[in-house]
Design an enzyme around this catalytic site. Structure first.
Site, PDB file in Angstrom:
ATOM      1  N   GLU A 209      14.266  13.325 -34.364  1.00  0.00           N
ATOM      2  CA  GLU A 209      12.947  12.290 -35.334  1.00  0.00           C
ATOM      3  C   GLU A 209      12.845  13.008 -36.467  1.00  0.00           C
ATOM      4  OE1 GLU A 209      12.432   8.916 -31.704  1.00  0.00           O
ATOM      5  OE2 GLU A 209      10.737  10.879 -32.444  1.00  0.00           O
TER       6      GLU A 209
ATOM      7  N   ARG B 105       4.920   3.183 -15.371  1.00  0.00           N
ATOM      8  CA  ARG B 105       4.397   3.073 -14.596  1.00  0.00           C
ATOM      9  C   ARG B 105       2.386   3.063 -14.820  1.00  0.00           C
ATOM     10  NH1 ARG B 105       2.203   8.228 -16.629  1.00  0.00           N
ATOM     11  NH2 ARG B 105       3.066   9.854 -17.605  1.00  0.00           N
TER      12      ARG B 105
END
Length: 664
Positions: free
Chosen positions: A204, A296
């Site tokens: 990236e 989560r």
């Protein structure tokens, strides 16, 4: 009306997150089952749960990562739901699927959602198809080194190599120029393979001044999705967050809503359910890019709870129970500002290496609606080498960022831990940093301000030496008062009384190998200390672990704790560790001087002899009171009293002659 299904929850985790889940579950009337390793036999989450089951050896791979064993214990204990917390098996799709296969409710997202977000490259492909903005990069399957190198050259340096299965900062390398790419790629792949058993990477564009802003999302089984605003997690070390805050400073309401809607779009794209966090890189120009989604509950979720007044674990349990979200987007409140500081057992003076050992003292700041501490550790517990060295999370709230930051500094100053190194003083320094106060934030903040945030080992200042010396004297006085065998005997008292000359006590203190010698002289109502070629007048008193001290007219308070002659003094967010080298008061030598003089100012409270009396060596003659202690003066030889110069009730100056003897 929905028939609630969850009646007993097994928490497949440990420490503060297990304690935090248990407290909410108990509030909801739900029983909790804890699991524990050999290292956690006496842990707080074990004591807090309704029942606890041993699960294996101290290493996580032998205990908290044993998926089938956790399932077996859930069935044995009749727990019909499992909350994975965060870390360990919380984002493990196989474990979630195992729960489903055994008719156990997994308090988390669907297996497909975990799988979709478990691979960073797959997640980015899904987000691209959903129209979620991404940083320019390559997320494909071709892992040939030369091909990846060419992709990096096309993107333009600097670039970030990132393990697709990574997390927690592992398997990440920043490449500044093309010539470094292949070496860093190999390094990244080796670490990724070791940590995640997968060496696949993505490339990236590396943003030079990004902020890390994440959005808390929630979804239920009734096609409802909301966001609970954002958190700024830009202050990081080695890609691990240090201080988080909510809301993100300087973010316009328009941008906040825009990012929130994009996060909801991301959740919808994978059919999400429960609590999740969509993480973005936020650039200087206001553009933002999807980074990853954590499927989560996050470590930093309490700051969201503080600004919304909501309990996210309660929401998780209700969603798993099949209930709809309790609030629509427009109904979710947002008030004030919150910070979370992670209290770690680590040594800031040694590159923040983790510290282990027993916590001999732990005193928390006073908790109320503005201050919260989440911890799974109390004094007497140990920080193990087997798990993350986080001791506690300190969370504060106030009406605005400035007030909340002041709360944070104050609470850190009141947070005291002894027995091992912590980052408390570093966090206080960080919260006091001008750039942090001005919210000039980005993910390189700690690197940019490294020199400003360096904390040298605190040298022992005059007031700390004086406090330690006063503590030694007052403690000895207390011991004398309770243990003396003969109330008229300075030999038993060991008070430092010396016949016919100035009464003093030699104290030696050690810090980091350096010795400090202090001479303490008794004076009326205070001590005269000699050190650093100066004299200091000090008085004070102990109230449990607080020492109230008056040093030359300057009054202050320190907290202290002592164990085995190791003295730790807390003042503000700083602490000093001193060894009391010799805690014995000066030996009671007999003096050869013919007459008796007062070695300190005091009051005569009893005269035991009269002129003409024959006295024996060691016979009590006069009892004086000084510094709230009684001191008995005895004869140093066989002699006849010539004259008693003071009577009961008389005030006596230091050095005054008390009794004369007839010449032999």
């Amino acid at each position: 009306m929905v028939n609630l299904k969850i009646n007993k929850i097994l928490i497949a985790n440990r420490g503060e997150i297990a304690c935090r889940i248990i407290r909410t579950a108990h509030k909801m009337g739900i029983e909790c089952v804890a699991v524990y390793s050999d290292a956690d036999k006496n842990a707080q989450h074990v004591k807090l749960a309704d029942e606890a089951w041993h699960i294996g050896g101290p290493a996580a791979k032998d205990s908290y990562l044993k998926a089938q064993k956790i399932i077996d214990i859930a069935k044995k204990s009749n727990a019909n739901a499992i909350h994975p917390g965060y870390g360990f098996l919380s984002e493990n799709a196989q474990f979630a699927n195992l729960c489903t296969q055994n008719q156990i409710i997994f308090i988390g997202p669907p297996v497909a959602a975990i799988e979709a977000m478990g691979s960073k490259s797959e997640a980015k492909e899904i987000m691209t198809n959903a129209g979620v903005p991404l940083v320019e990069g390559y997320h494909g399957d071709n892992q040939a080194p030369d091909f990846l190198h060419q992709q990096a050259d096309n993107i333009g340096y600097p670039v970030l190599i990132k393990a697709t299965a990574g997390g927690g900062g592992k398997g990440m390398r920043v490449v500044e120029k093309s010539s470094e790419f292949l070496e860093l790629l190999n390094s990244c792949k080796r670490e990724s393979l070791s940590s995640f058993s997968d060496d696949k990477v993505l490339i990236e564009k590396y943003l030079t001044k990004p902020r890390h802003i994440e959005i808390q999302v929630f979804a239920d089984n009734h096609d409802n999705q909301v966001h609970l605003f954002e958190r700024d997690c830009s202050v990081q070390r080695r890609h691990q967050k240090v201080i988080e805050e909510a809301p993100a400073p300087g973010l316009s309401e328009e941008k906040r809503q825009q990012m929130g809607q994009v996060a909801i779009t991301a959740a919808k794209a994978i059919g999400y359910r429960g609590a999740g966090t969509v993480e973005f890189l936020y650039d200087e120009d206001g553009s933002f890019y999807f980074m990853e989604m954590n499927t989560r509950l996050q470590v930093e979720h309490p700051v969201t709870e503080m600004i919304t007044g909501l309990d996210l674990v309660e929401w998780q349990i209700n969603v798993a129970n099949g209930l709809p979200l309790p609030l629509a987007q427009a109904e979710i409140p947002r008030h004030g500002h919150a910070f979370e500081a992670r209290i770690y057992a680590e040594d800031p003076q040694n590159d923040f290496l983790p510290a282990t050992g027993k916590i001999i003292h732990m005193s928390l700041p006073r908790c109320h609606q503005n201050v919260r501490v989440d911890s799974g550790i109390i004094a007497g517990d140990s920080v193990s080498v087997f798990y993350d060295p986080m001791i506690a999370k300190l969370i504060v709230w106030d009406n605005d960022r400035s007030a909340a930051l002041a709360r944070l500094r104050g609470a850190l100053a009141d947070f005291q831990i002894a027995g091992l190194s912590t980052n408390i003083e570093f966090l206080h320094q960080l919260a006091s940093n001008d750039a942090f106060i001005e919210a000039d934030l980005d993910t390189h903040f700690l690197e940019k301000h490294e020199e400003e945030l360096i904390i040298d080992k605190p040298s022992v200042t005059e007031d700390i030496l004086a406090a330690a010396s006063l503590y030694v004297m007052l403690k000895q006085a207390a011991i004398n008062e309770s243990d003396r065998l003969d109330p008229y005997s300075p030999w038993q008292e060991k008070s430092g009384w010396r016949l016919n000359e100035d009464n003093h006590h030699q104290i030696e203190l050690l810090q980091n190998g350096q010795s400090y010698l202090i001479t303490a002289h008794f004076r009326q109502h205070h001590f005269l200390l000699e050190f650093n070629q100066r004299e200091y007048h000090v008085r004070g008193y102990l109230d449990e672990q607080k020492l109230f001290i008056d040093l030359d007219g300057h009054q202050s308070v320190v907290n202290l704790v002592e164990q085995n002659n190791q003295l730790v003094i807390f003042k503000g967010a700083s602490q000093w560790q001193l060894e009391i080298k010799d805690n014995r008061l000066f030996s009671l030598e007999q003096d050869a001087q013919a007459n008796l003089t007062a070695p300190m100012p005091g009051t005569v409270i009893e005269v035991l002899v009269a002129a003409g009396d024959q006295v024996e060596e060691g016979q009590p003659l006069i009892v004086m009171e000084a510094m709230k202690m009684e001191h008995t003066i005895k004869a140093h030889k066989v002699a006849v009293i010539d004259e008693v110069l003071y009577q009961e009730g008389d005030l006596v100056d230091e050095g005054a002659e008390l009794i004369t003897f007839e010449e032999e």
